[in-house]
Design an enzyme around this catalytic site. Structure first.
Site, mmCIF file in Angstrom:
data_model
loop_
_atom_site.group_PDB
_atom_site.id
_atom_site.type_symbol
_atom_site.label_atom_id
_atom_site.label_comp_id
_atom_site.label_asym_id
_atom_site.label_seq_id
_atom_site.Cartn_x
_atom_site.Cartn_y
_atom_site.Cartn_z
ATOM 1 C CG ASP A 1 14.282 -7.780 43.693
ATOM 2 O OD1 ASP A 1 13.974 -8.979 43.820
ATOM 3 O OD2 ASP A 1 13.528 -6.940 43.187
ATOM 4 C CB THR B 1 11.404 -4.368 50.361
ATOM 5 O OG1 THR B 1 11.856 -3.484 49.334
ATOM 6 C CG2 THR B 1 11.381 -5.792 49.822
ATOM 7 C CG ASP C 1 10.706 -5.217 44.943
ATOM 8 O OD1 ASP C 1 10.924 -4.187 45.588
ATOM 9 O OD2 ASP C 1 11.203 -5.440 43.819
ATOM 10 C CD GLU D 1 4.408 -10.062 35.487
ATOM 11 O OE1 GLU D 1 4.705 -11.088 34.868
ATOM 12 O OE2 GLU D 1 4.662 -9.883 36.699
ATOM 13 C CG HIS E 1 8.477 -10.623 36.437
ATOM 14 N ND1 HIS E 1 7.388 -9.811 36.658
ATOM 15 C CD2 HIS E 1 9.575 -9.866 36.735
ATOM 16 C CE1 HIS E 1 7.806 -8.619 37.089
ATOM 17 N NE2 HIS E 1 9.123 -8.630 37.145
ATOM 18 C CD GLU F 1 8.523 -6.247 41.071
ATOM 19 O OE1 GLU F 1 8.511 -5.932 39.880
ATOM 20 O OE2 GLU F 1 9.563 -6.323 41.750
ATOM 21 C CD GLN G 1 10.308 -0.645 37.624
ATOM 22 O OE1 GLN G 1 9.263 -0.786 38.252
ATOM 23 N NE2 GLN G 1 10.975 -1.668 37.124
ATOM 24 C CE LYS H 1 11.370 -2.681 40.712
ATOM 25 N NZ LYS H 1 10.451 -3.771 41.074
ATOM 26 N NE ARG I 1 5.499 -2.579 38.486
ATOM 27 C CZ ARG I 1 6.437 -3.470 38.733
ATOM 28 N NH1 ARG I 1 7.711 -3.217 38.455
ATOM 29 N NH2 ARG I 1 6.128 -4.625 39.263
ATOM 30 C CD GLU J 1 10.756 -9.949 44.213
ATOM 31 O OE1 GLU J 1 11.899 -10.350 44.519
ATOM 32 O OE2 GLU J 1 10.542 -8.870 43.641
HETATM 33 O O1 LIG Z 1 12.550 -5.078 33.275
HETATM 34 C C1 LIG Z 1 12.742 -4.102 34.002
HETATM 35 O O2 LIG Z 1 13.313 -3.082 33.600
HETATM 36 C C2 LIG Z 1 12.296 -4.107 35.415
HETATM 37 C C3 LIG Z 1 11.889 -5.171 36.058
HETATM 38 C C4 LIG Z 1 11.343 -5.136 37.412
HETATM 39 O O3 LIG Z 1 10.750 -4.187 37.887
HETATM 40 C C5 LIG Z 1 11.405 -6.342 38.217
HETATM 41 C C6 LIG Z 1 12.298 -6.364 39.403
HETATM 42 O O4 LIG Z 1 12.259 -5.683 40.442
HETATM 43 C C7 LIG Z 1 12.971 -7.663 39.482
HETATM 44 C C8 LIG Z 1 11.953 -8.717 39.758
HETATM 45 O O5 LIG Z 1 11.253 -8.603 40.767
HETATM 46 O O6 LIG Z 1 11.832 -9.681 38.992
HETATM 47 CA CA LIG Z 2 11.406 -7.210 42.504
#
Ligand SMILES: O=C(O)/C=C/C(=O)CC(=O)CC(=O)O
Ligand SMILES: [Ca+2]
Ligand SMILES: [Mg+2]
Length: 401
Positions: free
Chosen positions: A117, A246, A222, A347, A124, A188, A229, A242, A226, A190
């Site tokens: 990914d 997916t 995806d 977002e 973003h 997400e 994460q 994640k 959060r 994509e």
């Molecule tokens: O900036 C971060 O630490 C994390 C970013 C993401 O969660 C995004 C990711 O999975 C990649 C994406 O889909 O753009």
């Molecule tokens: Ca992603």
């Protein structure tokens, strides 16, 4: 180019598209088909009747055999299917191999080998940087130099429609970590590309060889937790936040179906290293749509992605890592500059501080149990009908007690 199969206007599955998938009828084995209008054309049956070459590619529960065969097989196969669907003299022979899409089950279209990914939308990455790392610069210094990515969990890539069980895990607490179902379940939106032809260990795949290896494109959701994460991701990146699911769309849109969708990608400054340069305009004018419980909440524009698919492929192999048939490389969340173009709820709601008000009077920050998310996309084609990507759908189920 006109097909004798009735194709409703706006179906996205005209004869310019012909995406590949795997389907079955009740009680029968899955096999390879292409979407045409509201029907699936059974390629195994056509091959069995001598109308298409090599039945082994199509009488299979995944696209992998066909994908591994390479361009010298993909191109004549596509040309032949176009002939069968446009030349009225084939109608009597081909019509028995058409099944209404509403009567068949669609399956995972390919067996996923490795899953990567990326993080290639500047908008973003900037939005997430502000939310997750306030105070610092939103983009880290490497971001404009290389397509940042991580390796995901191939075994939890699932087909559209698979139930999404709310994951449990650790999140940050006041003094001690808190354990339980995620309170920040997100999406997400994509676009991913799928590898057909492998590469040898130790060899790099240049941007110019993209079409020799890549079979086609799918939509990807995806799903992301959060809170899990934010607590787990430093310094090695997302892990359990994640890897629980997916989702991918059931139809793989061939690279050759997107000929009319190519656009110049955004200017890259600073200029990337030579191995990341790409002469062809590999921006793709694909517009995604995100629906939450049937209400459209965003239309992310894929054309604005900073890093393109051939650059991602060149980067992923520049160290000599081998490609395998079935590798899935997802673009990263697609977000545009406008608020209604963002590709994730973190977002769209500014990390849950600005709820989305849906037309049915409900409000959402992150996903609730029972919510359904559907992502669709279209791209321009050389004909009247746009190129449709089908959809990727998932409904959220509660964590096990
Ligand atoms: O900036 C971060 O630490 C994390 C970013 C993401 O969660 C995004 C990711 O999975 C990649 C994406 O889909 O753009
Ligand atoms: Ca992603
Ligand atoms: Mg169906």
């Amino acid at each position: 180019m006109r097909t004798w199969v009735p194709v409703p206007e706006g179906s996205g599955f005209g004869v310019n598209n012909l995406p590949y998938g795997v389907f079955s009828q009740r009680g029968e084995l899955p096999r390879v088909g292409v979407a045409i209008g509201e029907h699936v054309l059974d390629l195994a049956e056509l091959a069995g009747a001598g109308l298409l070459a090599d039945r082994r590619w199509f009488a299979a529960g995944s696209l992998n055999f066909f994908m591994a065969a390479g361009r010298s097989v993909w191109q004549p196969t596509r040309d032949r299917i176009i002939t069968l669907l446009t030349d009225i003299s084939y109608r009597d022979e081909v019509e028995p191999a058409l099944y209404p899409m509403s009567d068949v089950e669609l399956h995972m279209p390919f067996a996923v080998a490795d899953y990567v990914d990326f993080y290639s939308s500047r908008e973003h990455a900037t939005n997430l940087g502000r939310i997750l790392r306030p105070g610092g610069g939103p983009l880290l210094p490497n971001w404009t130099r290389l397509p940042v990515g991580y390796h995901g969990r191939a075994g939890s890539v699932v087909p559209s429609g698979t139930p999404i069980v709310r994951p449990r895990g650790q999140r940050k607490g006041e003094t001690e970590p808190v354990f339980g179902p995620t309170a920040k379940l997100d999406i997400e939106a994509e676009v991913g590309f799928v590898i057909g032809v492998p590469s040898a260990l130790g060899q790099s795949v240049p941007t110019s060889a993209f079409r020799d290896h890549v079979f086609g494109f799918v939509l990807v959701n995806d799903w992301s937790a959060r809170d899990i994460q934010a607590w787990e991701y430093q310094p090695l990146g997302p892990f359990l936040s994640k890897s629980f699911a997916t989702s991918v769309s059931p139809w793989v849109v061939p690279v050759d179906a997107l000929g009319a969708a190519h656009v110049r990608p955004p200017e890259q400054d600073p200029e990337p290293l030579p191995y990341l340069r790409c002469d062809e305009p590999w921006g793709l004018d694909v517009t995604l749509e995100i629906e939450l419980n049937g209400h459209m909440v965003s239309r992310p524009p894929f054309a604005g992605m900073y890093w393109t698919a051939p650059q991602q492929l060149a980067h992923a192999t520049v160290n000599g890592a081998a490609l395998r048939t079935g590798d899935l490389m997802a673009s990263g969340t697609v977000s545009g500059p406008r608020r209604d173009q963002r590709g994730s709820l973190i977002e769209l709601t500014r990390n849950g501080t600005e709820p989305l008000e849906l037309p049915d009077g409900t409000k959402r920050v992150f996903l609730e149990d029972g919510d359904t998310v559907r992502i669709t996309a279209t791209a321009p084609s050389s004909g009247v009908d746009p190129i449709g990507f089908g959809d990727v759908i998932g409904t959220v189920y509660p964590s096990p007690a």
